[in-house]
Design an enzyme around this catalytic site. Sequence first.
Site, short mmCIF file in Angstrom:
data_model
loop_
_atom_site.label_atom_id
_atom_site.label_comp_id
_atom_site.label_asym_id
_atom_site.label_seq_id
_atom_site.Cartn_x
_atom_site.Cartn_y
_atom_site.Cartn_z
N ARG A 119 0.82 -1.24 0.00
CA ARG A 119 0.00 0.00 0.00
C ARG A 119 0.84 1.27 0.00
NH1 ARG A 119 -2.97 -3.23 3.60
NH2 ARG A 119 -4.77 -4.13 2.56
N LYS A 141 2.03 11.57 -10.23
CA LYS A 141 1.15 10.75 -11.07
C LYS A 141 1.88 9.46 -11.41
CE LYS A 141 -2.03 13.89 -13.38
NZ LYS A 141 -2.42 14.52 -14.66
N GLU A 183 6.85 20.46 -23.62
CA GLU A 183 6.27 20.64 -22.28
C GLU A 183 6.84 21.89 -21.61
OE1 GLU A 183 3.79 19.05 -20.90
OE2 GLU A 183 3.66 17.12 -21.93
N LYS A 233 5.72 23.54 -11.96
CA LYS A 233 5.02 22.29 -11.67
C LYS A 233 4.91 22.07 -10.17
CE LYS A 233 3.72 17.89 -13.00
NZ LYS A 233 3.69 16.77 -13.86
N GLU A 243 -5.56 16.97 -8.94
CA GLU A 243 -6.16 17.51 -10.16
C GLU A 243 -7.64 17.83 -9.99
OE1 GLU A 243 -4.62 16.72 -14.53
OE2 GLU A 243 -5.92 15.12 -13.88
N ARG A 247 -4.43 22.07 -11.11
CA ARG A 247 -3.53 21.17 -11.84
C ARG A 247 -3.95 20.97 -13.30
NH1 ARG A 247 -0.31 15.88 -9.58
NH2 ARG A 247 0.77 15.43 -11.52
N ASN A 251 -2.56 20.51 -18.38
CA ASN A 251 -3.04 19.77 -19.55
C ASN A 251 -3.21 20.67 -20.77
OD1 ASN A 251 -3.17 17.31 -18.20
ND2 ASN A 251 -5.14 17.85 -17.31
N HIS A 254 -3.15 19.28 -24.27
CA HIS A 254 -3.17 17.82 -24.16
C HIS A 254 -4.47 17.18 -24.63
CE1 HIS A 254 0.57 18.41 -22.09
NE2 HIS A 254 0.70 17.12 -21.82
N HIS A 258 -3.67 14.40 -27.02
CA HIS A 258 -3.94 12.98 -26.75
C HIS A 258 -4.71 12.36 -27.91
CE1 HIS A 258 -3.48 13.51 -22.13
NE2 HIS A 258 -2.36 13.08 -22.67
N HIS A 270 5.08 12.22 -27.71
CA HIS A 270 4.10 12.97 -26.94
C HIS A 270 4.25 14.48 -27.15
CE1 HIS A 270 1.47 13.97 -23.60
NE2 HIS A 270 2.44 14.65 -23.01
N1 GLY Z 1 1.41 15.91 -16.87
C1 GLY Z 1 0.36 16.61 -16.26
C2 GLY Z 1 0.32 16.50 -14.78
O1 GLY Z 1 1.27 16.04 -14.20
O2 GLY Z 1 -0.65 16.85 -14.18
#
Ligand code: GLY
Length: 379
Positions: A119, A141, A183, A233, A243, A247, A251, A254, A258, A270
């Site tokens: 966990r 993430k 990015e 970031k 998010e 956050r 995106n 994106h 995507h 990407h």
């Molecule tokens: N790559 C977008 C984020 O980390 O939220």
Amino acid sequence: MSTTRVTVSGERPYDVVIGRHLLGELAAMIGRDTRRVLVMHPASLQATGEAVREDMAGQGYEAFAVELPDAEEQKTAQVAAFCWQVLGQADFTRSDAIVSVGGGATTDLAGFVAATWLRGIRVVHMPTTLLAMVDAAVGGKTGINTAEGKNLVGSFHPPAGVLCDLAALESLDRWDLVAGLAEVVKTGFIADEEILRLVSEHAADLKGWQGADAPAATWDVLAELVTRSVRVKARVVGEDLKESGLREILNYGHTFGHAVELAERYQWRHGAAVAVGMVFAAELARLAGKLDDAVVDRHRELLTALGLPTSYRGDKWDDLLGAMRRDKKSRGDMLRFVVLDDVAKPVRLEGPDPTLLAAAYAEVSKEPPAGRETQLTLG
Ligand code: GLY
């Protein structure tokens, strides 16, 4: 080159260290009560991964290494299960740790394995690509892919620390560097105009990235770009890890990006897809009466100067729209975009008129690339 430290706040704050030859920082990040360490690296980074494992063993840790398939091939349930098996056979406990050495696919997978073992155990990321330094390794993430799509399984599991060793970029392919810069440019548009100025001033040197032979001034600007991107970031994920609000600005570009990645069966890097996605978002904002022509032009100029694509073929609208509707970041059927009111003024655009979306696509597909963008594709 000096070493810079950026702290990411949250339940368990951690540092992102940016500099050169940072292995000496690793033990402090792993923590004093750790006995066992698993170094996870792709096959292509065998020597680097082994050097990290040996260093850890030399410091008295029981150090193991696991070699993973390269790139997205490693982000599967089967590879994760193999890693769990290694952890189980080596008796990893809650106080033991994982170290990832690799690009964004490795930090995503290693983060996921760390999040799920008992966990949640500690993970330290040592990103080796620009993309992973400025994006994937920071912010917690984690995820793997399934047959139905990318990153559909995962969790938020912030690392115990991140070591951005710029020396890793010496051997980075120039198109990987350029794709990572997409990015960086994104971060400039959503939050830091100085990034845009720096990229514009040094675009030719960055596009022609010479790795270890790059002039000192190019290395300095790259260090500055990584630091500035990580600062943005860190601020964003420090405020909104899961998010639920701020956050989402990360995106930018994106949603359409995507969809392009999917339409191209993931044969585009990407960053290349995000570059086109940013132009789409800029056109959408312009058509919605939010963004000046000059800022839209600035998107095209900057991305073109780096060799990134700014247009896409005109015969894919149904596929792209369908993919955008299914994007995991959309809520229900409502399409959501991050757009700009101005540089560093991101806002959310919800449920835009379908004619507006089609008009933005028409602008992006006006001058489709003459041929296959070979440098930025993977196949
Ligand atoms: N790559 C977008 C984020 O980390 O939220």
